[in-house]
Motif scaffolding. Structure first.
Motif, PDB file in Angstrom:
ATOM      1  N   ILE A   1       0.835  -1.207   0.000  1.00 39.49           N
ATOM      2  CA  ILE A   1       0.000   0.000   0.000  1.00 39.49           C
ATOM      3  C   ILE A   1       0.869   1.255   0.000  1.00 39.49           C
ATOM      4  N   VAL A   2       1.932   1.221   0.804  1.00 42.87           N
ATOM      5  CA  VAL A   2       2.855   2.365   0.860  1.00 42.87           C
ATOM      6  C   VAL A   2       3.470   2.616  -0.517  1.00 42.87           C
ATOM      7  N   GLU A   3       3.929   1.547  -1.164  1.00 48.17           N
ATOM      8  CA  GLU A   3       4.572   1.707  -2.471  1.00 48.17           C
ATOM      9  C   GLU A   3       3.577   2.140  -3.544  1.00 48.17           C
TER      10      GLU A   3
ATOM     11  N   ALA B   1       8.346   2.023  -8.007  1.00 52.56           N
ATOM     12  CA  ALA B   1       7.428   1.885  -6.878  1.00 52.56           C
ATOM     13  C   ALA B   1       6.323   0.884  -7.200  1.00 52.56           C
ATOM     14  N   ARG B   2       5.863   0.891  -8.453  1.00 53.69           N
ATOM     15  CA  ARG B   2       4.835  -0.073  -8.861  1.00 53.69           C
ATOM     16  C   ARG B   2       5.357  -1.498  -8.734  1.00 53.69           C
ATOM     17  N   ASP B   3       6.580  -1.721  -9.195  1.00 54.03           N
ATOM     18  CA  ASP B   3       7.177  -3.058  -9.092  1.00 54.03           C
ATOM     19  C   ASP B   3       7.328  -3.480  -7.631  1.00 54.03           C
ATOM     20  N   ALA B   4       7.754  -2.545  -6.784  1.00 57.25           N
ATOM     21  CA  ALA B   4       7.920  -2.850  -5.361  1.00 57.25           C
ATOM     22  C   ALA B   4       6.577  -3.184  -4.721  1.00 57.25           C
ATOM     23  N   ALA B   5       5.527  -2.465  -5.127  1.00 59.02           N
ATOM     24  CA  ALA B   5       4.191  -2.726  -4.588  1.00 59.02           C
ATOM     25  C   ALA B   5       3.715  -4.118  -4.977  1.00 59.02           C
TER      26      ALA B   5
END
Length: 209
Positions: free
Chosen positions: A159-161, A180-184
């Motif tokens: 959710i944070v990412e 950030a999308r990949d990390a999420a």
């Protein structure tokens, strides 16, 4: 070999319910211990007789106080959020994660992990992504076993990412948003994998004696 303790699949507020349940149970045990001792009270024991403390129920007052405090902090945070004061909610929950606490036990770890996950989401709503990520990391250092609380921390990271991604997109930072999308996606996949393992543990047959 004993089977790992089954975990109930609940939402991220599960630790609040857990705290309430444990506080209530320990309070009943404490009351039972007192009434039991009173019912069995006899004249002062003679030399060599059993200790007057025999039969009393041991209650960890530090644990009960901590769990009760965590429950109160979550309610206070709810009230702060209801009036639009996220910073106030954060302050209430930090009293749980940064305040005094008893020796780590499964119950303490679960309550702390839940608080860190909730703090991460609140910080990210404020756009404070460094603080949000720190809360997730702090929680993961505590919740190392395969439990729904560890899974919820990875969900909080996702959710944070996701929120970080949207903030970066708004700034025109396409490369940062993609990272950030990949990390999420990775964090959410890990959360689901952990929850699947929790479900498998809960559904596993009891070992045959």
């Amino acid at each position: 070999m004993s089977r790992p303790r089954a975990q109930l699949v609940v939402d991220r507020r599960g630790a609040l319910a857990l705290a309430a349940s444990i506080v209530a149970s320990l309070t009943l045990l404490f009351a039972a211990g007192i009434s039991g001792c009173q019912a069995q009270r006899e004249p002062a024991p003679s030399a060599g007789s059993a200790s007057p403390n025999a039969g009393k129920v041991a209650v960890d007052t530090k644990l009960v106080a901590f769990l009760s405090k965590a429950r109160a902090a979550n309610h206070a945070a709810d009230l702060a959020i209801a009036k639009g004061d996220r910073r106030g909610a954060i302050t209430q929950l930090l009293r749980v994660t940064e305040g005094p606490r008893p020796t780590l036990s499964p119950e303490v770890v679960e309550v702390l992990a839940d608080a860190h996950a909730r703090l991460a989401e609140l910080w990210s709503e404020e756009g404070e992504f460094v603080e949000a990520s720190r809360e997730v990391e702090d929680g993961l250092e505590l919740a190392t076993e395969v439990t729904l609380f560890r899974a919820n921390l990875f969900m909080a990271r996702g959710i944070v990412e996701e929120r970080r991604m949207k903030a970066l997109e708004a700034k025109g930072d396409e490369k940062g948003a993609a990272a950030a999308r990949d990390a999420a996606l990775q964090a959410l996949d890990t959360a689901m994998t952990l929850q699947e393992r929790v479900i498998d543990q809960a559904l596993a047959p009891e070992p045959v004696e």
